[in-house]
Design an enzyme around this catalytic site. Sequence first.
Site, PDB file in Angstrom:
ATOM      1  N   CYS A 111       5.941   4.002   6.269  1.00  0.00           N
ATOM      2  CA  CYS A 111       5.052   4.228   5.127  1.00  0.00           C
ATOM      3  C   CYS A 111       4.609   5.691   5.096  1.00  0.00           C
ATOM      4  O   CYS A 111       4.472   6.275   4.016  1.00  0.00           O
ATOM      5  CB  CYS A 111       3.835   3.317   5.216  1.00  0.00           C
ATOM      6  SG  CYS A 111       4.247   1.617   5.653  1.00  0.00           S
ATOM      7  N   CYS A 141      11.125  -2.119   1.144  1.00  0.00           N
ATOM      8  CA  CYS A 141       9.864  -2.783   0.797  1.00  0.00           C
ATOM      9  C   CYS A 141       9.562  -2.672  -0.692  1.00  0.00           C
ATOM     10  O   CYS A 141       8.697  -3.377  -1.199  1.00  0.00           O
ATOM     11  CB  CYS A 141       8.708  -2.214   1.613  1.00  0.00           C
ATOM     12  SG  CYS A 141       8.393  -0.474   1.267  1.00  0.00           S
ATOM     13  N   CYS A 200       1.917  -0.425  -0.096  1.00  0.00           N
ATOM     14  CA  CYS A 200       1.065  -1.093   0.890  1.00  0.00           C
ATOM     15  C   CYS A 200      -0.125  -0.207   1.278  1.00  0.00           C
ATOM     16  O   CYS A 200      -0.176   0.981   0.938  1.00  0.00           O
ATOM     17  CB  CYS A 200       1.880  -1.425   2.122  1.00  0.00           C
ATOM     18  SG  CYS A 200       2.272   0.037   3.095  1.00  0.00           S
ATOM     19  N   ASP A 251       8.245  -0.132  -2.231  1.00  0.00           N
ATOM     20  CA  ASP A 251       7.075   0.687  -2.542  1.00  0.00           C
ATOM     21  C   ASP A 251       7.490   2.033  -3.128  1.00  0.00           C
ATOM     22  O   ASP A 251       8.539   2.576  -2.783  1.00  0.00           O
ATOM     23  CB  ASP A 251       6.229   0.900  -1.280  1.00  0.00           C
ATOM     24  CG  ASP A 251       5.596  -0.405  -0.828  1.00  0.00           C
ATOM     25  OD1 ASP A 251       5.654  -1.372  -1.595  1.00  0.00           O
ATOM     26  OD2 ASP A 251       5.051  -0.448   0.279  1.00  0.00           O
TER      27      ASP A 251
HETATM   28 FE1  FES Z   1       6.465  -0.108   2.069  1.00  0.00          FE
HETATM   29 FE2  FES Z   1       4.436   0.481   3.575  1.00  0.00          FE
HETATM   30  S1  FES Z   1       5.475  -1.407   3.481  1.00  0.00           S
HETATM   31  S2  FES Z   1       5.532   1.790   2.298  1.00  0.00           S
END
Ligand code: FES
Length: 125
Positions: free
Chosen positions: A104, A35, A60, A37
Amino acid sequence: MALYSEKVMDHFRNPRNVGVIEDANGIGEVGNAKCGDIMKMYLKIEDDIIQDVKFETFGCGSAIASSSMATEMIKGQPVSEAMKLTNKAVAEALDGLPDYKMHCSVLAEEAIKNALDDYNKRKAE
Ligand code: FES
């Protein structure tokens, strides 16, 4: 049922312990390649007790809520207790996360473990 619990929404809207600790003695950074992140944890530890903890999360809402909750859970705890924090415990404290958002909370667990590893390494030097 709403997709996200009240607690997730609360910690997402009013995240606790956001920021940087300039004189941190344990720093951990992790990312999720899928993702994209990123999460960074700063720990200020004295006598093996986590006196202060702050985080920066570029990610997110669930990642922000997870890091906020995780920091609340380890603040004031001994290092040995913080090492035991699991992403499941974080998700449970948030009254659950949707299955596809569990990863996450893994970021929060890993960021804290990395920061604790960093602290232990610095201590050994
Ligand atoms: Fe990447 Fe939540 S979608 S940490």
